[in-house]
Design an enzyme around this catalytic site. Structure first.
Site, PDB file in Angstrom:
ATOM      1  N   GLU A  45       0.836  -1.206   0.000  1.00 34.88           N
ATOM      2  CA  GLU A  45       0.000   0.000   0.000  1.00 34.88           C
ATOM      3  C   GLU A  45       0.872   1.257   0.000  1.00 34.88           C
ATOM      4  OE1 GLU A  45      -3.763   1.760   2.659  1.00 34.88           O
ATOM      5  OE2 GLU A  45      -2.601   0.035   3.365  1.00 34.88           O
ATOM      6  N   LYS A 119      -9.341   2.018  -2.919  1.00 33.92           N
ATOM      7  CA  LYS A 119      -9.723   1.412  -1.647  1.00 33.92           C
ATOM      8  C   LYS A 119     -11.195   1.714  -1.370  1.00 33.92           C
ATOM      9  CE  LYS A 119      -7.900   1.125   3.094  1.00 33.92           C
ATOM     10  NZ  LYS A 119      -6.803   1.623   3.957  1.00 33.92           N
ATOM     11  N   CYS A 149      -5.671  -3.135   1.943  1.00 36.48           N
ATOM     12  CA  CYS A 149      -5.772  -3.170   3.407  1.00 36.48           C
ATOM     13  C   CYS A 149      -7.160  -3.557   3.889  1.00 36.48           C
ATOM     14  CB  CYS A 149      -5.328  -1.822   3.978  1.00 36.48           C
ATOM     15  SG  CYS A 149      -4.678  -1.952   5.675  1.00 36.48           S
TER      16      CYS A 149
END
Length: 553
Positions: A45, A119, A149
């Protein structure tokens, strides 16, 4: 459908904002992946920028520079080598509400940006917008379910990818270290595998960024929930995974699994990595700290030496008339065992000067904690003077137990640029000290063998600001104090709940009030390594002006 796919996983240590250096780090990892025969290199990330960028992503120049470097990396994939997955910011013009800013990943292949994914699951309110639910990315005959994530921890995102044809789930992360967190990550990944029937890849950053440490620790779970790969902790690595189709499933060839890293070693190495990267990335030449002969400063010094090497650590003993012979001996022995520069600067003259200077204002009032705090502040001034004169960063040595209840002096022993014990309770300080005396951590730059005398660990802790003083004059025994604090801080437990666990109500109330009153001190404390789920700062911030007492007043 591709019969085989070779995916290299790169857990790398980016430097926040050093964009070109980060791009070069990705290039080196890609070259290594190419030498291993990889089809694809996956990076973590925000790998182009470092993580978390906080409000840096509001800077238009920063966004433009990130985009330019991602475009450069994309163009380089025209060489026929591995494709790339890179993490970074992505801004779209948006609608009437203005531009949309995403935490994104970019799939680079064939000289272009093949795909972007934003995301979707955000951890809380912040600078990023939530992206649409992601779909798979077709790459060299395989459908990749790429996530960022929290997306990997959400059943909705994984199920959406599975239902739309993904053959493998790959989650890139900037997931900070917390003691015991690694096991929970695997548990969550097992849930995603069970729900989707797909293999799961977890890839994490490594390195320190301000108070956060990322420990790496990437892993692969096959669809049968078997652990096919576990990457090392606290160090960079590029690891090749080989995938083949068995029926309708993609299966990762198993790798030999490294031994488990014990909890105390994980905490110690997180402290070491966090300090190393804070000093290196902020370009300090070294560390200066006060070495008192007590356990907190002894452990902090050992961590500093293991992080940077003995030649970059300078310890200063600052005795007062109340400093014991044992403290003088133990501090000198710590310095000898660690092989560091050690000097003595007595604070007696400063104490006398302050006493004479303040006598007219103080009048006939008897000595109290004011005079004790003056000693601590004289030491703080001394250490800051050395820091200013030589450029070394002052390392603070206070632990979480003390900071929790305000057993620390503002502008005295709280002076400093960083703390490795800020999120470490005193009972853990004792355990870590014993562990380090018996073990040399992987990658440590310090010596093998004991780094402090046994007496430092066994002697009752004392600030030595008045005759025959011990910490227990002001605080309950540390095992009791720490149990109550963990309940109040990490557990957010009520007084009644802690009393039900066997603690005295009057003591719990006293500690609760001390914790509440010390908030203003904690706001002025230096940053330090996050170890627990509720570190003071970003994790736990209570109002300074706070009249709430609930029903326990």
């Amino acid at each position: 459908m591709a019969q085989t796919l070779r995916i290299a996983l790169a857990q790398i240590n980016p430097h926040m904002g050093e964009l070109r250096a980060n791009a070069d780090r990705i290039r080196r990892a890609r070259a290594e992946a190419a030498s291993l025969g990889a089809d694809l290199l996956v990076t973590p990330e925000f790998s182009i920028a470092g993580y978390p960028p906080e409000d840096l992503v509001r800077n238009p120049a920063f966004l433009a520079d990130c985009a330019a470097l991602i475009a450069e990396l994309a163009a380089e994939t025209a060489d026929g080598g591995p494709g790339l997955v890179v993490g970074g910011p992505w801004q779209e013009p948006g609608g009437p509400d203005g531009p949309k800013l995403y935490n994104a990943l970019f799939v680079l292949e064939g000289g272009r940006i093949l795909a972007r994914r934003a995301k979707h699951e955000l951890p809380g309110c912040g600078v990023f917008d939530s992206g649409p639910a992601p779909g798979p990315v077709a790459f060299r005959g395989c459908r990749l379910g790429l996530m960022i994530c929290e997306d990997g921890w959400s059943p909705a995102v994984s199920e959406t990818l599975a239902e739309s044809g993904a053959e493998i789930l790959i989650a890139i992360n900037g997931s900070p270290f917390e003691a015991g967190k690694a096991a929970s990550r695997i548990d969550l990944a097992v849930h995603r595998v069970v729900e989707t029937g797909l293999p799961f890849v977890f890839l994490n950053l490594v390195g320190g960024q301000d108070e956060l440490v990322f420990e790496g620790g990437g892993f692969v779970l096959n669809a049968d929930r078997s652990l096919a790969l576990r990457m090392p902790l606290f160090e960079e690595a590029v690891t090749l995974t080989e995938w083949r189709h068995e029926g309708e499933r993609l299966v990762c060839a198993p790798h030999p699994l490294p031994p488990e890293v014990p909890r105390l070693e994980q905490i110690y190495r997180a402290m070491t990595l966090g300090l190393h990267d804070y000093v290196e990335k902020n370009r300090f030449p070294g560390i200066v700290l006060g070495l008192s002969g007590g356990i907190d400063s002894a452990l902090s010094t050992a961590v500093a030496v293991d992080a940077l090497g003995p030649e970059r650590v300078r310890a200063v003993m600052m005795p007062s008339p109340y400093t014991s012979a044992a403290s003088l001996e133990d501090a000198a022995e710590c310095a000898r065992l660690l092989g560091i520069r050690y000097e003595t600067v007595p604070i007696g003259p400063a104490m006398q000067a302050f006493a004479a200077m303040l006598a007219p204002a103080f009048g006939n009032r008897p000595p109290d904690t004011t005079e004790e705090n003056i000693q601590s502040r004289a030491r703080g001034v001394t250490l800051m003077a050395l820091s200013n004169k030589f450029g070394d960063m002052l390392l603070t040595t206070g632990n979480k137990s003390e900071v929790s209840v305000g057993y620390a002096t503002l502008y005295g022993d709280m002076c400093g640029g960083y703390s490795v014990l800020k999120d470490v309770y005193k009972t853990t300080v004792f355990a870590l000290s014993r562990w380090r005396n018996a073990h040399l951590p992987s990658g440590a730059r310090g010596p093998r063998g004991p780094v402090m005398p046994e007496r430092v660990i066994t002697r009752p802790p004392s600030a030595e600001l008045k005759p025959d003083q011990t910490d227990q004059d002001s605080l309950p025994p540390y095992p009791v104090l720490d149990a109550i604090l963990e309940g109040l801080v990490e557990g957010e437990k009520s007084v009644d709940a802690l009393v039900a666990e066997g603690h005295e109500r009057a003591l719990v109330l006293r500690i609760w009030r001390m914790l509440d009153r010390a908030e203003y001190k904690r706001r002025q404390a230096p940053p330090g390594v996050k170890i627990s789920p509720r570190a003071f700062g970003h994790d736990r911030r209570y109002p300074i002006t706070n009249g709430y007492t609930g029903l326990i007043a």
